[in-house]
Scaffold this active site. Structure first.
Site: not given
Ligand code: GLA
Ligand code: GLA
Length: 712
Positions: A161, A320
């Site tokens: 991210e 995710e």
């Molecule tokens: C983001 C991050 C993860 C985690 C999630 C929690 O997507 O990439 O490491 O912190 O949020 O929702």
């Protein structure tokens, strides 16, 4: 436009290398080694075939400066590989070790007030720091050398991210880089002065060495919006450059494996200009977190529609999402009534070929301990883990039916999205601070679903010329070139719907003169056959004033109305403002929604904000969608002649690239059961569905998903 890297999909460790990827972020760093065997046993039980590994493991791999040790990671990867679980290996740079910050505090970002950000969380580094880059690239090279021939590592997961915590950095490294970036963009200081409108408030700069970052300027001092917009672009570009440097460092040593980084697109997150980023990766991946409440499924589909466009119609990867609640919102609702499985299948329905969660095992400590996971605190004997196992089985069934590699069928309407407009609408210098481009995209998306139509969501910079209709909701910034493309599209027969705050500024945040919308030197107004002079801004803050205005067709506007003072002779007025509130605001009888022939197409102007329900009603009246008043006919184009659009279901089609095999997905949007009749094709999956009384009839319970397959 930058040339795009070619599409490359990570292989699985199955006999064919194919299948829908299923798994999640795996963080064994948080657990004693004994847990790993148990994890792998449960992964196999759940049909997990892939994990994203080492995302936050830098301090495990380089516990002290220059001391690299791969024993632990080798052990984990070895066990996963032996179990047939593929690894999407991270560059491990999302979270740097404390020793690095202790030795080099100069890599920490600086906020707009000049405070240095503290170490101890993640992404606490400056994208423009040469010192940090050296450490990060060294780690990338070490990982690449060590794992380049490892058959279990089938993809590279770069960073994590990018931009989540370090999107805005006001350090001296950033200042130096910003000056260089400005010089590249503008060439001469005169061009920058012109673009930024530095004649305003004595801001003229004599050379690039005088250019400033838009740091805090005291009190409520307003930042030059053109400078701010360039700073947003710059931040995006610096992180993209950093990603590319990391990717190149690995690729030089380990060529041929696919690279990705997880984007962040969901309702309230659209941080970077992913239209650019998508050119630099081999497969598109996204982190999607659901929006609580009744917009849950619709918002998911809207975000995914943008993903599918970023992937140019190729399958993409959910890197995710959550099995249930997250822990980072003020209010963290859980998933229930089968939403765990339904959300995953909705992503598949929207073109995803990989379903992954954050994270495998729910943390017992740390900042994310209350974030749901695949194996919850309660352990494997739990509703969540049973849901995960069920999902794994379903994805395997879909894989066996040949779903992987099929592509989402396009809609005939594109809603255009522009990251630059999203950034620009956050400026505090606009007529209203309540503008939100991405929310307006979502409202149009939902309005269309409410009348049984699905739209695509396409970046403004991409090619949307093949659609029949384009909608531009609050695309506030349009360059002359953008306006020309839009007008050409209408001229050639397309329908263009322009929202109330679209085209107010150009890419330099300059306002086109002569009336609104002014972008394109009047071309947008000519296409629309309207001219407006003022904005009428409503809100409860204006105590004692009417807070909403009715339209002649029964709709209501609550935020913004353009005061349209003249229309072309051939402009058709679809609705005007009416009633006492309209009269009070001196808008009584003036045009609110208009339609204008342009070339062989049409320009429709929606001169005021409308909520999602009113957008749905309006769509029923618009010529582009079969309503009054033009002579154009609207044939059914959802590819399924036997079914009228049904707003109670989200219906998508995925087809094999040769077009022969199609999978139809039907997902219940309502909380009540929905009966569907005459559904063609063999059922591949009837999740929470019952067979109806008729052949081809089904009852879809809440959150049900029906998938059929047929050969055409
Ligand atoms: C983001 C991050 C993860 C985690 C999630 C929690 O997507 O990439 O490491 O912190 O949020 O929702
Ligand atoms: C103040 C300032 C002006 C202008 C106006 C805008 O009065 O003196 O320069 O900014 O506000 O309302």
């Amino acid at each position: 436009m930058t040339e795009r890297r070619s599409f490359k999909w990570p292989a699985l460790l199955t006999s064919t290398g194919r299948g829908i990827a299923f798994g999640g972020d795996y963080n064994p760093d948080q657990w004693p080694d004994e847990v790993i065997d148990e994890d792998i046993r449960l992964m196999r039980q759940a049909h997990v075939n892939t994990v994203a590994l080492a995302i936050f493991s830098w301090d495990k791999i380089e516990p002290r400066e220059g001391e690299f040790t791969f024993d632990w990671l080798d052990m984990v990867i070895g066990k996963l590989g032996a179990a047939g679980i593929a690894v999407d290996l991270a560059s491990a740079t999302a979270s740097a070790p404390i020793w690095l910050y202790a030795k080099h505090p100069e890599v920490l970002p600086v906020d707009r007030y000049g405070h240095t950000v503290n170490a101890g969380s993640r992404q606490s580094w400056r994208p423009t720091s040469p010192v940090f880059k050296e450490y990060a690239l060294r780690l990338c090279r070490k990982l690449a050398e060590h794992y380049k021939d490892n058959p279990t590592v089938t993809a590279w997961h770069m960073g994590n991210e990018y931009g989540w915590n370090n999107r805005y950095d006001y350090s001296d490294n950033a200042l130096k880089a910003f000056r260089r970036w400005c010089e590249n963009r503008y060439g001469t200081i005169e061009a920058l002065n012109e673009a930024w409108g530095t004649a305003f408030w004595s801001q003229h700069v004599n050379d690039f060495g005088e250019v400033q970052l838009p740091r805090h300027m005291g009190g409520d001092a307003m930042v030059n919006p053109a400078q701010q917009l360039d700073y947003e672009r710059f931040g995006n570009d610096m992180l993209l450059d950093f990603y590319k440097a990391e990717r190149d460092a690995i690729e030089e040593i380990c060529p041929g494996k696919p690279f990705t980084t997880n984007f962040m697109v969901s309702t309230d997150q659209c941080t970077m200009d992913y239209a650019q980023w998508a050119n630099e990766i081999d497969f598109v991946s996204n982190d999607h977190y659901f929006h609580e409440g009744e917009s849950h499924l619709d918002e998911l589909a809207c975000s995914d529609a943008l993903m599918d466009s970023l992937a140019l119609g190729k399958p993409w990867y959910v890197m995710e999402h959550s099995t249930s609640a997250v822990q980072w919102k003020p209010l963290n609702t859980r998933k229930r009534h089968g939403e765990l499985v339904r959300d995953s299948l909705a992503h598949v329905a929207m073109g995803a070929d990989a379903i992954n969660f954050f994270q495998w095992r729910q943390s017992a400590f740390g900042a994310e301990a209350f974030h749901s996971a695949m194996v919850p605190h309660a352990g494997a004997d739990s509703k969540v883990f049973r849901g995960v196992c069920e999902l794994g089985g379903i994805l395997e069934t879909l894989s066996e039916a040949g779903l992987q590699g099929t592509e989402l069928e396009h809609a005939d309407t594109a809603i255009l999205f522009s990251a630059e407009s999203e950034w620009a609408t956050r400026s505090q210098t606009l007529p209203s601070m309540k503008l939100n481009h991405w929310h307006d995209v979502r409202d149009w998306y939902r309005g269309l679903l409410d009348v049984g139509r699905r739209a695509d969501v396409v970046p403004l910079a991409y090619d949307w010329s093949g659609y029949r209709t384009i909608v531009l909701p609050t695309v506030i910034a349009l360059s002359a070139e953008d306006v020309r493309r839009i007008a050409d599209f209408a001229h050639a027969g397309g329908t263009v719907i322009i929202g109330y705050a679209t085209g107010l500024i150009d890419e330099r945040f300059h306002i086109g003169l002569g009336g609104y919308p002014g972008a394109g030197d009047g071309l947008l107004r000519t296409m629309l056959g309207i001219r407006s002079e003022e904005f009428n801004i409503l809100g409860p803050e204006a105590e004692g004033e009417p807070v909403e205005i009715r339209l002649s067709n029964g709709l209501t506007t609550r935020l913004w109305q353009n005061d349209v003072t003249s229309v072309a002779p051939d402009t058709h007025i679809i609705a005007t403002y009416q009633g006492p509130a309209a009269a009070d605001w001196e808008l009584d009888g003036t045009p609110a929604v208009t339609s204008h022939p342009y070339g062989t197409g049409t320009g429709i102007y929606v001169g005021c904000d409308l909520d999602r329900h009113d957008i749905a009603q309006l769509i029923g009246l618009l010529p582009a969608f079969g309503g009054e008043p033009s002579g154009k006919t609207d044939s059914e184009t959802d590819g399924d002649a036997t079914h009228a659009p049904d707003p109670r279901v989200l219906h998508t089609v995925r087809r094999s690239p040769d077009g022969v095999i199609r999978f139809d997905f039907y997902i219940n949007r309502a909380t009540q059961p929905v009966e569907l009749k005459d559904i063609a094709g063999e059922p591949v999956l009837a999740h929470r569905c019952e067979n109806g009384p008729d052949l081809g009839g089904y009852t879809l319970a809440r959150n049900a998903v029906l998938v059929t397959r047929r050969v055409e």
